[in-house]
Design a protein around this motif. Structure first.
Motif, mmCIF file in Angstrom:
data_model
loop_
_atom_site.group_PDB
_atom_site.id
_atom_site.type_symbol
_atom_site.label_atom_id
_atom_site.label_comp_id
_atom_site.label_asym_id
_atom_site.label_seq_id
_atom_site.Cartn_x
_atom_site.Cartn_y
_atom_site.Cartn_z
ATOM 1 N N TYR A 277 151.277 -29.327 47.062
ATOM 2 C CA TYR A 277 151.625 -30.745 47.137
ATOM 3 C C TYR A 277 153.034 -30.905 47.697
ATOM 4 N N PRO A 278 153.223 -31.678 48.785
ATOM 5 C CA PRO A 278 154.501 -31.666 49.514
ATOM 6 C C PRO A 278 155.641 -32.402 48.838
ATOM 7 N N PRO B 9 141.123 -38.802 56.115
ATOM 8 C CA PRO B 9 141.833 -38.006 55.109
ATOM 9 C C PRO B 9 142.295 -38.829 53.917
ATOM 10 N N PHE B 10 142.537 -38.128 52.830
ATOM 11 C CA PHE B 10 143.202 -38.729 51.676
ATOM 12 C C PHE B 10 144.691 -38.815 52.009
ATOM 13 N N VAL B 11 145.295 -39.949 51.699
ATOM 14 C CA VAL B 11 146.712 -40.154 51.984
ATOM 15 C C VAL B 11 147.473 -40.288 50.672
ATOM 16 N N SER B 12 148.471 -39.445 50.491
ATOM 17 C CA SER B 12 149.393 -39.573 49.359
ATOM 18 C C SER B 12 150.666 -40.219 49.869
ATOM 19 N N PHE B 13 151.103 -41.232 49.171
ATOM 20 C CA PHE B 13 152.219 -42.065 49.636
ATOM 21 C C PHE B 13 153.285 -42.126 48.562
ATOM 22 N N THR C 276 148.981 -36.226 54.198
ATOM 23 C CA THR C 276 147.526 -36.336 54.176
ATOM 24 C C THR C 276 146.882 -34.990 53.868
ATOM 25 N N THR C 277 145.665 -35.061 53.356
ATOM 26 C CA THR C 277 144.864 -33.866 53.134
ATOM 27 C C THR C 277 143.403 -34.184 53.415
ATOM 28 N N TRP D 51 148.115 -29.847 52.317
ATOM 29 C CA TRP D 51 148.716 -31.116 52.711
ATOM 30 C C TRP D 51 149.564 -30.954 53.962
ATOM 31 N N THR D 52 149.655 -32.028 54.741
ATOM 32 C CA THR D 52 150.539 -32.050 55.905
ATOM 33 C C THR D 52 151.980 -32.276 55.459
ATOM 34 N N ASN D 53 152.920 -31.927 56.342
ATOM 35 C CA ASN D 53 154.318 -32.226 56.049
ATOM 36 C C ASN D 53 154.517 -33.738 55.998
ATOM 37 N N PRO D 54 155.398 -34.202 55.102
ATOM 38 C CA PRO D 54 155.570 -35.654 54.930
ATOM 39 C C PRO D 54 156.099 -36.342 56.182
#
Length: 416
Positions: free
Chosen positions: A269-270, A292-296, A307-308, A314-317
């Protein structure tokens, strides 16, 4: 040697066969033609096939009202409800429509009639908005006739979930109420005061998460049990996988679970190394398009998104502040898009959770509020903040606002 009569007979036979074929071809395309018609008539019928076909009428269903419209002026629109057989000329919007299937087409002199459009009428559903000491309900999206309940003055920053015919509301301090119709509510003794941040329904359980790292669940909105403690600051829980699992966002990790008990941890988790003072983690995914799922990560110090696609890596923020002085309050998804809204009404929209567009039109809000409700249903994004409910049908380009006139600070919204 053939005689002149035989030659004439052969030509007549060929012409007759040719006219049969032409007449059939024209008729199949939609203009009745017989072989006995003259060539001039057939030519005129062919020209009719070259006339522009009208587009099917547009059907709009909102707040129990059906509105039919045509892109071309001067058309006559016809409609019928299944299983009716008679077509009715449309003149004015149809009111008090609570469902069913409608068929419609349009005609205009000199044009080919449109094809028939068929649509099953599904309204927005029951919109329920919760806030500090207040619950507001709009049946079928009718925001001009709200059901308002102010009987629960102790509710603070509550969140709402629906499942198995039951609405359940959990407040920050553990206050819990429940209802079968979103109008008549029953209260219950509070869960422990763990600063509860969110609640969802999955696999027969209502599951709530808290800032104190506790997870609680129940089946009926009444008998809650604490099933985990010490899991960090848990800020958001979302039902995923077509209602078969839940995803929990925290300040350090994310978890996937089917019933709240067995937690599968995401170690990549970033946001685990960020200073989370005054920041809240939200999440969303678009159910309609497998995006994708987006964590904000929102709050007072700017916004970051990651996103994942598999809920693990997860991608870099990505920084999404765009120079705006804004407290980013919430994120939701719908129609294959993601939307983020801030305390001063700025709107961000993205197709992938990485690249965001700042919309020109802000939402009307009571400036600087740090809570809001944001969701998507049946072609509409719905935002609630202060005592204002805002609706967008064009992905945040324009908003129609409704004043509730009851005050309060809205913190969550759900559509059933």
């Amino acid at each position: 040697m053939t005689t002149i009569k035989q030659r004439i007979d052969n030509v007549t036979e060929d012409v007759s066969a040719g006219k049969d074929s032409i007449a059939h071809a024209i008729t199949v395309k939609g203009v009745d033609t017989v072989s006995g018609d003259t060539f001039a008539t057939m030519a005129a019928n062919i020209l009719k096939l070259m006339v522009i076909k009208l587009d099917v009428p547009t059907i709009k269903y909102d707040a129990q009202t059906v509105t039919l419209s045509s892109k071309m002026s001067g058309t006559t629109i016809y409609y019928r409800f299944n299983p009716d057989t008679n077509w009715i000329t449309y003149t004015n919007p149809l009111t008090n429509i609570t469902g069913g299937t409608i068929e419609t087409y349009c005609k205009k002199e000199g044009y080919t009639s449109s094809e028939i459009a068929t649509q099953t009428l599904k309204g927005m559903g029951v919109v329920t908005i919760v806030g500090d000491g207040i619950i507001v309900t709009a049946a079928d999206g009718d925001f001009d006739n709200l059901e308002v309940n102010t009987d629960f003055s102790t509710l603070h920053n509550p969140h709402i979930a629906y499942g198995n015919g039951l609405y359940v509301v959990v407040g920050n301090y553990g206050e819990t109420i429940y209802s079968s119709d979103a109008v008549n509510w029953d209260s219950h003794a509070s869960i422990e005061d763990y600063h509860w941040n969110d609640v969802t329904y999955c696999n027969g359980y209502f599951v709530a998460v808290s800032s104190a790292g506790a997870i609680a669940r129940c089946t009926d909105g009444v008998d809650w049990e604490i099933i985990h403690e010490g899991k960090g600051c848990l800020s958001k829980i979302i039902t995923i996988h077509e209602g078969n699992a839940m995803f929990i966002l925290s300040d350090k990790k994310t978890y996937e679970t089917t019933d709240g008990t067995d937690l599968v941890e995401t170690s990549t988790y970033p946001f685990q190394n960020y200073n989370l003072t005054d920041m809240i983690t939200y999440g969303a995914y678009s159910k309609e398009s497998n995006t994708p799922f987006v964590s904000f990560l929102g709050g007072d110090t700017g916004g970051l998104c990651s996103t994942t696609s598999d809920y693990t890596y997860w991608t870099n923020p990505t920084n999404i502040n765009y120079g705006l002085t804004e407290t980013w309050n919430n994120i939701c998804s719908g129609a294959g898009k993601y939307m983020i809204v801030g305390a001063f009404g700025h709107v961000l929209v993205s197709n992938d959770g990485r690249d965001w567009e700042v919309k020109n039109n802000t939402i009307e809000v009571s400036g600087g509020l740090n809570y809001c409700g944001l969701t998507y249903s049946n072609g509409k994004f719905i935002h609630a903040s202060g005592d204002v409910i805002s609706i967008s049908e064009d992905n945040g380009e324009n908003w129609v606002t409704h004043q509730t006139g009851v005050g309060g600070m809205f913190s969550d919204v759900i559509v059933v």
